[in-house]
Design a protein around this motif. Sequence first.
Motif, PDB file in Angstrom:
ATOM      1  N   ALA A  50     -39.692  27.548  39.916  1.00 13.72           N
ATOM      2  CA  ALA A  50     -39.265  27.166  38.572  1.00 13.72           C
ATOM      3  C   ALA A  50     -40.453  27.057  37.632  1.00 13.72           C
ATOM      4  CB  ALA A  50     -38.506  25.846  38.618  1.00 13.72           C
ATOM      5  N   ALA A  51     -41.606  26.605  38.178  1.00 16.29           N
ATOM      6  CA  ALA A  51     -42.799  26.455  37.349  1.00 16.29           C
ATOM      7  C   ALA A  51     -43.309  27.791  36.833  1.00 16.29           C
ATOM      8  CB  ALA A  51     -43.902  25.755  38.145  1.00 16.29           C
ATOM      9  N   SER A  52     -43.042  28.868  37.571  1.00 18.38           N
ATOM     10  CA  SER A  52     -43.560  30.179  37.169  1.00 18.38           C
ATOM     11  C   SER A  52     -42.491  31.124  36.635  1.00 18.38           C
ATOM     12  CB  SER A  52     -44.260  30.848  38.364  1.00 18.38           C
ATOM     13  OG  SER A  52     -43.366  31.012  39.448  1.00 18.38           O
ATOM     14  N   GLY A  83     -39.128  29.957  35.700  1.00 16.37           N
ATOM     15  CA  GLY A  83     -38.121  29.291  34.888  1.00 16.37           C
ATOM     16  C   GLY A  83     -36.931  28.807  35.711  1.00 16.37           C
ATOM     17  N   TRP A  84     -36.162  27.891  35.119  1.00 15.65           N
ATOM     18  CA  TRP A  84     -35.033  27.289  35.808  1.00 15.65           C
ATOM     19  C   TRP A  84     -33.809  28.199  35.869  1.00 15.65           C
ATOM     20  CZ3 TRP A  84     -35.890  22.807  38.329  1.00 15.65           C
ATOM     21  CH2 TRP A  84     -36.996  22.057  37.949  1.00 15.65           C
ATOM     22  N   SER A  85     -33.761  29.223  35.054  1.00 15.42           N
ATOM     23  CA  SER A  85     -32.607  30.118  35.063  1.00 15.42           C
ATOM     24  C   SER A  85     -32.774  31.279  36.033  1.00 15.42           C
ATOM     25  CB  SER A  85     -32.366  30.672  33.649  1.00 15.42           C
ATOM     26  OG  SER A  85     -33.496  31.405  33.190  1.00 15.42           O
ATOM     27  N   ASP A  86     -33.929  31.388  36.669  1.00 19.41           N
ATOM     28  CA  ASP A  86     -34.175  32.447  37.639  1.00 19.41           C
ATOM     29  C   ASP A  86     -33.195  32.321  38.805  1.00 19.41           C
ATOM     30  OD1 ASP A  86     -35.966  34.530  38.981  1.00 19.41           O
ATOM     31  OD2 ASP A  86     -36.079  32.872  40.398  1.00 19.41           O
ATOM     32  N   GLY A 129     -30.900  29.585  43.555  1.00 20.20           N
ATOM     33  CA  GLY A 129     -30.454  29.699  44.941  1.00 20.20           C
ATOM     34  C   GLY A 129     -31.182  28.733  45.865  1.00 20.20           C
ATOM     35  N   ALA A 130     -32.495  28.604  45.685  1.00 17.00           N
ATOM     36  CA  ALA A 130     -33.276  27.703  46.526  1.00 17.00           C
ATOM     37  C   ALA A 130     -32.874  26.253  46.302  1.00 17.00           C
ATOM     38  CB  ALA A 130     -34.762  27.890  46.251  1.00 17.00           C
ATOM     39  N   THR A 187     -43.408  19.948  33.708  1.00 18.67           N
ATOM     40  CA  THR A 187     -44.525  20.132  32.773  1.00 18.67           C
ATOM     41  C   THR A 187     -44.696  21.606  32.415  1.00 18.67           C
ATOM     42  OG1 THR A 187     -45.650  18.213  33.736  1.00 18.67           O
ATOM     43  CG2 THR A 187     -46.982  19.700  32.395  1.00 18.67           C
ATOM     44  N   ALA A 188     -44.638  22.477  33.420  1.00 23.27           N
ATOM     45  CA  ALA A 188     -44.805  23.901  33.162  1.00 23.27           C
ATOM     46  C   ALA A 188     -43.670  24.442  32.295  1.00 23.27           C
ATOM     47  CB  ALA A 188     -44.872  24.670  34.483  1.00 23.27           C
ATOM     48  N   THR A 189     -42.453  23.924  32.516  1.00 28.70           N
ATOM     49  CA  THR A 189     -41.317  24.372  31.699  1.00 28.70           C
ATOM     50  C   THR A 189     -41.509  23.977  30.239  1.00 28.70           C
ATOM     51  OG1 THR A 189     -39.817  24.177  33.590  1.00 28.70           O
ATOM     52  CG2 THR A 189     -38.836  24.203  31.398  1.00 28.70           C
TER      53      THR A 189
END
Length: 477
Positions: free
Chosen positions: A239-241, A243-246, A251-252, A431-433
Amino acid sequence: MTEASTSTSPPAPRADEAAAASPAVKSLPLLLLVVCAVQFLDAMDIASMGPALPLVQEDLGMSASSLQWVVSAYALGFGGFLLLGGRLADLYNRKKLLIGWLLVFVVASCLGGLAENGPVLVVARLLKGVSAGITAPAAMAILLNAFRDEQARNRALGTFLAVASAGYSLGLLLGGLMAGVDWRLILFLPAAVGLLVALLAGSVVPGQQEGGRRGKLDLLGAVTVTAGAVALVYGLSRAASHGWSDAVTIGALVAAAVLFPLFVVVERNHPEPLVPLAIFTRPQLSRANLCMLFFGAYVSFQFVLTLYYQDKLGWSPLEAGLAFLLGGVLTAGAARYGAALVTKYGAWPVATTGLVMLSIGYLGWALLIGSVDPLVTLIAQQLLGGLGFAAVYPALNIAAVGNAGPDEQGLASGLFNAGAQIGNGVVIAITATVFSLVSSTGLAPYRAGLWVITAITLAVTLVALLGAVRYRQKATA
């Protein structure tokens, strides 16, 4: 007086009882050296590869998306296997576990140092993380088993945690120094140290290191909790690299959301569960694990400031690493005194004080970035952060594991370290998001990231303060 004496767990044994119950140790100072060295290697590896990433990318021809897994693979193995490693340390011979997985660490480090392509390096880093997930709770359990008297235990924990803090704090600096010579040294030198530590452990760690009653390993519980932890850490790291919509991220995280409840069902129905669920009802351990979100904020602060120093100020990787030197030295030198303060004042008052110092340092950066000379805010934050970390990290660790019985020392340590790694993944992902969503112009992304870090640390400070109030009420009752 610590909170240990006011909890529902049995009090620590008296010195004469402790001496009789403790395993025969040839040299307590050498044993402490061994477990401290293990903890330092495990902690340092979290951050040491960061300064070398540009060199690794150029040398091995890795893409930007795959490069992050040089760091994330270690966190994946470490965070994913801590609970299993902790329980293994309670069921099986800790000395054999420690030495065996130290040798895995050595082999994996050499494999990574010799890597000629990215996938081999990532696999090596994953194996090193798995090794750390097993050696870290084993080392802590060996220490707790050797030092049974409360004051002696807190002194030993102070030294142990000072070394751990130094590893976390100085990982960037040491990685920058080694990368300046050759990035492969970041893998080869720990391999040499790990081999020496394994040889020394064979001599000084007592052979009888079972935590308690030997039982069968709960295989289904081990599979579900380890798979759930791996899925959670992987999802947060991705998610940090990405994004949350990936789709893979989602799935993870969904897999983790399914596996953890399944694990609870398995444990409730197993006669010898991997993780007795009653341990989660202990307020000291639960509160300490929640407060370990502070560690994620600490690592995220390093992440944001490292980018700021290099991208905005034009500093080199080594200069960016040196920016954290003062705080690392203060933490390493003061953490053992933080543990001593816990014996005198209690874990939660000490933890609250440290968190307040960390919060002030982060708040100063969030308010003053771009407005004053960065060296001023750097020095002020490093003073506050170095001393604050030296107080809060030992205090939370002692609160979490101080009353663990012989058959749950590894589990308590594994839970605490897992809390740190999962908290690390959660805060970095958030933070990354935020960093990526804010306009990339000027200082806005850095300021936004700093506000997230400050808010999380302030929230954790409130949790610790409530613990301090409860401790004071019990102490005066």
